[in-house]
Enzyme design. Sequence first.
Site, PDB file in Angstrom:
ATOM      1  N   PRO A 221      70.406   8.129  10.323  1.00 18.53           N
ATOM      2  CA  PRO A 221      70.238   6.703  10.609  1.00 18.53           C
ATOM      3  C   PRO A 221      71.263   5.767   9.956  1.00 18.53           C
ATOM      4  O   PRO A 221      71.196   4.558  10.179  1.00 18.53           O
ATOM      5  CB  PRO A 221      68.829   6.419  10.073  1.00 18.53           C
ATOM      6  CG  PRO A 221      68.605   7.419   8.992  1.00 18.53           C
ATOM      7  CD  PRO A 221      69.357   8.653   9.402  1.00 18.53           C
TER       8      PRO A 221
ATOM      9  N   GLU B 111      77.151   9.951  16.008  1.00 18.85           N
ATOM     10  CA  GLU B 111      75.804  10.543  16.064  1.00 18.85           C
ATOM     11  C   GLU B 111      75.558  11.026  17.489  1.00 18.85           C
ATOM     12  O   GLU B 111      75.681  10.261  18.433  1.00 18.85           O
ATOM     13  CB  GLU B 111      74.757   9.496  15.634  1.00 18.85           C
ATOM     14  CG  GLU B 111      73.319   9.860  15.938  1.00 18.85           C
ATOM     15  CD  GLU B 111      72.858  11.173  15.298  1.00 18.85           C
ATOM     16  OE1 GLU B 111      73.090  11.379  14.104  1.00 18.85           O
ATOM     17  OE2 GLU B 111      72.254  12.007  16.026  1.00 18.85           O
TER      18      GLU B 111
ATOM     19  N   ASP C  40      79.375  15.010  20.566  1.00 19.70           N
ATOM     20  CA  ASP C  40      78.999  16.230  19.860  1.00 19.70           C
ATOM     21  C   ASP C  40      80.049  16.407  18.764  1.00 19.70           C
ATOM     22  O   ASP C  40      81.244  16.547  19.054  1.00 19.70           O
ATOM     23  CB  ASP C  40      79.035  17.416  20.835  1.00 19.70           C
ATOM     24  CG  ASP C  40      78.609  18.713  20.153  1.00 19.70           C
ATOM     25  OD1 ASP C  40      78.682  18.784  18.909  1.00 19.70           O
ATOM     26  OD2 ASP C  40      78.215  19.649  20.868  1.00 19.70           O
TER      27      ASP C  40
ATOM     28  N   CYS D 224      70.036  18.611   3.130  1.00 22.73           N
ATOM     29  CA  CYS D 224      68.889  18.317   2.263  1.00 22.73           C
ATOM     30  C   CYS D 224      67.926  19.503   2.245  1.00 22.73           C
ATOM     31  O   CYS D 224      66.722  19.332   2.219  1.00 22.73           O
ATOM     32  CB  CYS D 224      68.206  17.023   2.673  1.00 22.73           C
ATOM     33  SG  CYS D 224      67.692  16.983   4.384  1.00 22.73           S
TER      34      CYS D 224
HETATM   35  N1  SAM Z   1      74.051  10.931   7.416  1.00 26.14           N
HETATM   36  C1  SAM Z   1      72.758  10.418   7.835  1.00 26.14           C
HETATM   37  C2  SAM Z   1      72.273   9.403   6.828  1.00 26.14           C
HETATM   38  O1  SAM Z   1      72.663   9.465   5.660  1.00 26.14           O
HETATM   39  O2  SAM Z   1      71.513   8.509   7.217  1.00 26.14           O
HETATM   40  C3  SAM Z   1      71.758  11.553   8.054  1.00 26.14           C
HETATM   41  C4  SAM Z   1      72.260  12.600   9.000  1.00 26.14           C
HETATM   42  S1  SAM Z   1      71.063  13.817   9.451  1.00 26.14           S
HETATM   43  C5  SAM Z   1      70.990  14.814   8.053  1.00 26.14           C
HETATM   44  C6  SAM Z   1      71.956  14.795  10.599  1.00 26.14           C
HETATM   45  C7  SAM Z   1      72.225  14.109  11.904  1.00 26.14           C
HETATM   46  O3  SAM Z   1      73.085  14.948  12.697  1.00 26.14           O
HETATM   47  C8  SAM Z   1      70.991  13.875  12.766  1.00 26.14           C
HETATM   48  O4  SAM Z   1      70.868  12.513  13.039  1.00 26.14           O
HETATM   49  C9  SAM Z   1      71.267  14.658  14.045  1.00 26.14           C
HETATM   50  O5  SAM Z   1      70.792  14.023  15.222  1.00 26.14           O
HETATM   51  C10 SAM Z   1      72.773  14.724  14.051  1.00 26.14           C
HETATM   52  N2  SAM Z   1      73.361  15.830  14.847  1.00 26.14           N
HETATM   53  C11 SAM Z   1      72.789  16.984  15.257  1.00 26.14           C
HETATM   54  N3  SAM Z   1      73.659  17.730  15.968  1.00 26.14           N
HETATM   55  C12 SAM Z   1      74.824  17.035  15.993  1.00 26.14           C
HETATM   56  C13 SAM Z   1      76.094  17.264  16.583  1.00 26.14           C
HETATM   57  N4  SAM Z   1      76.346  18.389  17.275  1.00 26.14           N
HETATM   58  N5  SAM Z   1      77.053  16.328  16.431  1.00 26.14           N
HETATM   59  C14 SAM Z   1      76.812  15.196  15.730  1.00 26.14           C
HETATM   60  N6  SAM Z   1      75.618  14.913  15.167  1.00 26.14           N
HETATM   61  C15 SAM Z   1      74.642  15.820  15.284  1.00 26.14           C
END
Ligand code: SAM
Length: 330
Positions: A137, A157, A188, A260
Amino acid sequence: ISLTLRKLQKQICQVVLDHFEKQYTAELGDAWSSVRDVLTSPWCWQHALLLNRFSPSPGLESSLAEQGYHPAFPAALPYLPAAFRCYSRTAPGRFPAQKHQPGRLKGYYLLNAASLLPVLALEVRDGEDVLDLCAAPGGKSVAILQCACPGHFHCNEYDDMRSRWLEQTIESFIPDPLVNLITVSKLDGRQIGDLQPEFYDKVLVDAPCSNDRSWLFSADPQQAVLRLMQRKELSSLQFQLLRSAVKALRPGGSLVYSTCTLSRAENSDVIKLLLSSCSNVMPVDISGMARAVSQEFAFLSGTQQHELLVLPEKGRAWGPMYVAKLKKVS
Ligand code: SAM
């Protein structure tokens, strides 16, 4: 109170706890039982406040001090600008969240203080071109902008809904002129390296992972079982995101990888595989940073110098958070 505690206790998903018990006893040894006690006791969880340097709130810092909050990071950290302010307290309890109001900047972001370690490890300097590969987010994107003013900041994202959430976070924390430095995309992350090769000075890969803290409270046991079965696929996605990040870096640039989860398969194993398959990538020592913040955070001992794993413990209930730093040398 005891009724509330019993209610919270009931929400723990046994199938996930059993799975973690087996895996983390094997991987963390004695450290696991105290980590488990914190993770399964949400009433012990703490929250930190990252103040928004673009929207100072008069009186907020003195009110935080009155409520027992203290600066979470020592001012002596070399890469901490004076404007970077994060407060935490040992006592649990949540400071009220601020509602999103269009056109109005928020004064602070509530977070797990360990989330700031990947941002501090990235050491973004003014004018650098920065990519936040998995940004929603947006907590770490906001934190990066508390530390420095990048030349260009690309926040990506993949997920549609989460991307809208990211845009809202940026709108809530970053004022107009600075917003023009930021590009938000919905790609992606695995493709960005090919789309923008050798484009960035710094890349943050805050990867999708098994979120140990929230998985333990899965409301639907069937969904939890499915997630646990699909857990292995995450390592491969994480590795591909890292490969893309390496491609996107200029020679001399560096990346920080974070998750995490406590899971070794998603942490040091992924980094080891990357280091063994990319001869132009070298580990970067972050043990100095870990030492500098060791009053606020508990770390797993015996990790390599380019990585750290924050273990939640009573009174320092931050994490789990794995951080590794790498540099592209050519
Ligand atoms: N960095 C964010 C923060 O500090 O608020 C949290 C990120 S969360 C751990 C990982 C994110 O990666 C998710 O929102 C997920 O939807 C996204 N995600 C999943 N697959 C992905 C992809 N292939 N490319 C880019 N983002 C991706």
